[in-house]
Design an enzyme around this catalytic site. Structure first.
Site, PDB file in Angstrom:
ATOM      1  N   TYR A 129       0.849  -1.189   0.000  1.00  0.00           N
ATOM      2  CA  TYR A 129       0.000   0.000   0.000  1.00  0.00           C
ATOM      3  C   TYR A 129       0.886   1.241   0.000  1.00  0.00           C
ATOM      4  O   TYR A 129       1.811   1.356   0.805  1.00  0.00           O
ATOM      5  CB  TYR A 129      -0.922   0.036   1.230  1.00  0.00           C
ATOM      6  CG  TYR A 129      -1.911   1.178   1.158  1.00  0.00           C
ATOM      7  CD1 TYR A 129      -3.149   0.997   0.570  1.00  0.00           C
ATOM      8  CD2 TYR A 129      -1.580   2.447   1.625  1.00  0.00           C
ATOM      9  CE1 TYR A 129      -4.052   2.042   0.457  1.00  0.00           C
ATOM     10  CE2 TYR A 129      -2.470   3.502   1.513  1.00  0.00           C
ATOM     11  CZ  TYR A 129      -3.700   3.304   0.930  1.00  0.00           C
ATOM     12  OH  TYR A 129      -4.581   4.351   0.799  1.00  0.00           O
ATOM     13  N   GLN A 191     -10.744   0.236   1.229  1.00  0.00           N
ATOM     14  CA  GLN A 191     -11.198  -0.605   0.118  1.00  0.00           C
ATOM     15  C   GLN A 191     -10.027  -1.273  -0.600  1.00  0.00           C
ATOM     16  O   GLN A 191     -10.154  -2.399  -1.101  1.00  0.00           O
ATOM     17  CB  GLN A 191     -12.053   0.200  -0.869  1.00  0.00           C
ATOM     18  CG  GLN A 191     -11.361   1.364  -1.553  1.00  0.00           C
ATOM     19  CD  GLN A 191     -11.476   2.670  -0.768  1.00  0.00           C
ATOM     20  OE1 GLN A 191     -11.661   2.655   0.444  1.00  0.00           O
ATOM     21  NE2 GLN A 191     -11.369   3.791  -1.471  1.00  0.00           N
ATOM     22  N   ASN A 214      -3.321   5.971   6.261  1.00  0.00           N
ATOM     23  CA  ASN A 214      -4.033   6.736   7.289  1.00  0.00           C
ATOM     24  C   ASN A 214      -4.730   5.791   8.268  1.00  0.00           C
ATOM     25  O   ASN A 214      -4.562   4.570   8.212  1.00  0.00           O
ATOM     26  CB  ASN A 214      -5.025   7.711   6.640  1.00  0.00           C
ATOM     27  CG  ASN A 214      -6.088   6.994   5.817  1.00  0.00           C
ATOM     28  OD1 ASN A 214      -6.343   5.808   5.981  1.00  0.00           O
ATOM     29  ND2 ASN A 214      -6.728   7.743   4.924  1.00  0.00           N
ATOM     30  N   GLN A 259      10.772  15.463  11.873  1.00  0.00           N
ATOM     31  CA  GLN A 259       9.659  14.533  12.088  1.00  0.00           C
ATOM     32  C   GLN A 259       8.367  15.255  12.450  1.00  0.00           C
ATOM     33  O   GLN A 259       7.272  14.809  12.093  1.00  0.00           O
ATOM     34  CB  GLN A 259      10.007  13.526  13.183  1.00  0.00           C
ATOM     35  CG  GLN A 259      11.098  12.574  12.790  1.00  0.00           C
ATOM     36  CD  GLN A 259      10.820  11.901  11.463  1.00  0.00           C
ATOM     37  OE1 GLN A 259       9.925  11.081  11.334  1.00  0.00           O
ATOM     38  NE2 GLN A 259      11.587  12.263  10.437  1.00  0.00           N
ATOM     39  N   HIS A 262       5.633  15.931   9.755  1.00  0.00           N
ATOM     40  CA  HIS A 262       4.809  14.901   9.121  1.00  0.00           C
ATOM     41  C   HIS A 262       3.325  15.170   9.321  1.00  0.00           C
ATOM     42  O   HIS A 262       2.554  15.199   8.376  1.00  0.00           O
ATOM     43  CB  HIS A 262       5.167  13.520   9.669  1.00  0.00           C
ATOM     44  CG  HIS A 262       6.265  12.861   8.909  1.00  0.00           C
ATOM     45  ND1 HIS A 262       6.123  12.438   7.614  1.00  0.00           N
ATOM     46  CD2 HIS A 262       7.541  12.540   9.270  1.00  0.00           C
ATOM     47  CE1 HIS A 262       7.259  11.885   7.198  1.00  0.00           C
ATOM     48  NE2 HIS A 262       8.133  11.940   8.184  1.00  0.00           N
ATOM     49  N   GLU A 327      10.528   5.351  17.312  1.00  0.00           N
ATOM     50  CA  GLU A 327      10.727   4.922  15.930  1.00  0.00           C
ATOM     51  C   GLU A 327      12.135   5.298  15.456  1.00  0.00           C
ATOM     52  O   GLU A 327      12.867   4.469  14.917  1.00  0.00           O
ATOM     53  CB  GLU A 327       9.675   5.582  15.051  1.00  0.00           C
ATOM     54  CG  GLU A 327       9.797   5.275  13.581  1.00  0.00           C
ATOM     55  CD  GLU A 327       8.835   6.090  12.729  1.00  0.00           C
ATOM     56  OE1 GLU A 327       8.593   5.696  11.577  1.00  0.00           O
ATOM     57  OE2 GLU A 327       8.341   7.141  13.211  1.00  0.00           O
ATOM     58  N   HIS A 328      12.504   6.562  15.617  1.00  0.00           N
ATOM     59  CA  HIS A 328      13.840   7.042  15.262  1.00  0.00           C
ATOM     60  C   HIS A 328      14.533   7.528  16.533  1.00  0.00           C
ATOM     61  O   HIS A 328      13.945   8.289  17.306  1.00  0.00           O
ATOM     62  CB  HIS A 328      13.778   8.213  14.284  1.00  0.00           C
ATOM     63  CG  HIS A 328      12.961   7.943  13.054  1.00  0.00           C
ATOM     64  ND1 HIS A 328      11.655   8.362  12.923  1.00  0.00           N
ATOM     65  CD2 HIS A 328      13.271   7.298  11.906  1.00  0.00           C
ATOM     66  CE1 HIS A 328      11.193   7.984  11.741  1.00  0.00           C
ATOM     67  NE2 HIS A 328      12.145   7.346  11.101  1.00  0.00           N
ATOM     68  N   ASP A 361      15.750   7.965   6.031  1.00  0.00           N
ATOM     69  CA  ASP A 361      14.491   8.027   5.288  1.00  0.00           C
ATOM     70  C   ASP A 361      14.696   7.801   3.803  1.00  0.00           C
ATOM     71  O   ASP A 361      13.860   7.186   3.140  1.00  0.00           O
ATOM     72  CB  ASP A 361      13.829   9.394   5.488  1.00  0.00           C
ATOM     73  CG  ASP A 361      12.887   9.423   6.672  1.00  0.00           C
ATOM     74  OD1 ASP A 361      12.661   8.360   7.275  1.00  0.00           O
ATOM     75  OD2 ASP A 361      12.377  10.511   6.998  1.00  0.00           O
ATOM     76  N   HIS A 420      -1.001 -41.026  18.689  1.00  0.00           N
ATOM     77  CA  HIS A 420       0.365 -40.574  18.425  1.00  0.00           C
ATOM     78  C   HIS A 420       1.354 -41.716  18.664  1.00  0.00           C
ATOM     79  O   HIS A 420       2.238 -41.992  17.846  1.00  0.00           O
ATOM     80  CB  HIS A 420       0.730 -39.394  19.338  1.00  0.00           C
ATOM     81  CG  HIS A 420       0.222 -38.067  18.880  1.00  0.00           C
ATOM     82  ND1 HIS A 420      -1.102 -37.785  18.763  1.00  0.00           N
ATOM     83  CD2 HIS A 420       0.886 -36.934  18.508  1.00  0.00           C
ATOM     84  CE1 HIS A 420      -1.254 -36.528  18.339  1.00  0.00           C
ATOM     85  NE2 HIS A 420      -0.053 -35.999  18.173  1.00  0.00           N
TER      86      HIS A 420
END
Length: 429
Positions: A129, A191, A214, A259, A262, A327-328, A361, A420
């Protein structure tokens, strides 16, 4: 930026504040996402086309949902040639880094007639995506597709929302073609996730879905997990900088803002042992805000989730970084490598004042799809490992099994699983 003294209460309040940004806290959207997914599963292409008209104002049909070679050619004509060359340079670095992550099958045979091993198999078909709308990120195209290519995935299906004219941004198409997407479809939102998870007349069902999006995309990925695999539920971007008195306040401020631009939910945090640096960074942030075009978004981000924390010691700063699991994580201290060895939780670690976050990045090579919202405590960056699966290999000769068959039978009987035990026993009657 707000400046606070770091203590136990500050740390706890900060962690609670940051967790509010998690996609798990947006339950009010789940019903709408579930309705979209159910319709796509039931009505397939028809639902995809209708939602694309509704949300993207684009008229898409079976005739034009798949990007054609002519559209890709047009994208190259519209894209900046200089950017195309930069994409190619970045791709080489990204490929070289991910090549080192390759895993191979292995087999261990012994003289007693046993052979054990592990068979590594790439996934057959994956979906990627790629967001559209407010921001277009060709870098994410490279980062999501390249590890799949290196892993040996046969089919890489990319989906991305079209504009109202039914077109895909040229830079996105160029990046997808350069990195080797198998097919590109003009659909976005929940979708698109439904189409990849369940399959439609136009879009094939995939084995795994990766890529950011999103809140609707994030919740849709969460909902289809189990029908397909997913990479992770991506949250808002975040950066944490550990710095001492040796750090350059202008560099630190610039990195924090990289950052914060964003979106309003992005988090930017400085943890420092220097009160003087804290004040200097705050002043530099104010100065940058007067210059940067996205200062409106940055200001809201800093008001909501921007902090400068003054720690009593470097040990306290490191402990806080490990709790936040950003994250960073940038380390701008006198001995950054010593600090790095004590970091347990971070998506990507940037060492030294010339290793700023945008290096990762775009260009260095490591993947920029990283765990967010504290999930770096148990998740890793996107990698070649995400696009393979492993099968155990077991082969015993009669002699090898005969030497241990009674042990296996006794173990199975202890668990009252007599069938078994019988499966082993019948071979030596």
């Amino acid at each position: 930026m707000r400046i606070q003294r770091l203590d136990a209460n500050t740390r706890q309040n900060l962690l609670e504040d940051l967790l509010k940004r998690s996609p798990n806290n947006y339950g009010e959207y789940e019903k709408g996402v579930a309705e979209i997914l159910a319709r796509v599963k039931r009505e397939k292409d028809e639902a995809v086309f209708e939602y694309t008209r509704k949300f993207d104002q684009a008229v898409i049909s079976a005739a034009n949902i798949k990007v054609t070679e002519d559209e890709i050619k047009e994208a190259y004509e519209l894209a900046d040639p200089a950017l195309v060359e930069i994409i190619r340079k970045a791709l080489k670095n990204i490929e070289a880094y991910h090549e080192k992550q390759r895993q191979y099958s292995w087999f261990d045979s012994k003289p007693d007639g046993t052979m054990l091993g592990q068979k590594v198999t790439p996934l057959k078909r994956v979906g990627v995506y790629v967001p559209g709308g407010k921001a277009v990120y060709p870098s994410s195209v490279l980062m999501n597709i390249m590890p799949a290519k290196v892993a040996g995935v046969e089919e890489i299906i990319m989906v991305t929302p079209p504009d109202k004219d039914g077109k895909v941004t040229p830079n996105t198409l160029v990046a997808a073609h350069e990195v080797g997407a198998t097919a590109i479809y003009k659909v976005g939102g929940a979708q698109a996730i439904g189409a990849l998870a369940y399959g439609t007349q136009s879009i094939p069902k995939v084995d795994k879905i990766v890529g950011p999006g999103n809140i609707y995309v994030a919740l849709a990925k969460k909902a289809v997990y189990g029908h397909v695999s997913i990479d992770a539920i991506a949250g808002p971007s975040e950066i944490l900088v550990i710095a001492d008195e040796s750090a350059n306040p202008r560099y630190v401020a610039a990195d924090l803002l990289s950052q914060a631009e964003h979106d309003e939910l992005a988090s930017a945090i400085l943890v420092t042992t220097s009160e003087e640096l804290a004040e200097q960074v705050s002043d530099q942030v104010d100065a940058f805000l007067k210059e940067l075009p996205r200062s409106g978004i940055i200001s809201k981000s800093l008001d909501n989730y921007g902090y400068i924390l003054i720690a009593d010691s470097m040990e306290d700063a490191i402990e806080t970084a490990n709790e936040i699991a950003s994250e960073h994580l940038e380390i701008q201290t006198k001995d950054p490598y010593d600090v790095m060895t004590k970091i347990r939780n971070a998506g990507a670690i940037f060492i030294g004042e010339y290793s700023s976050e945008p290096l990762g990045d775009y260009f260095a090579g490591p993947n920029h799809v990283l765990p967010t919202n504290g999930t770096a405590k148990f998740f890793s960056p996107l990698s070649v490992d995400d696009f393979i699966k492993k099968s155990s290999i077991i082969a015993y000769s009669r002699n090898a099994l005969e030497a241990i068959h009674e042990d296996i039978e006794d173990f199975a009987k202890a668990e009252q699983l007599t069938a078994h035990a019988n499966s082993i026993k019948v071979r030596f009657e």
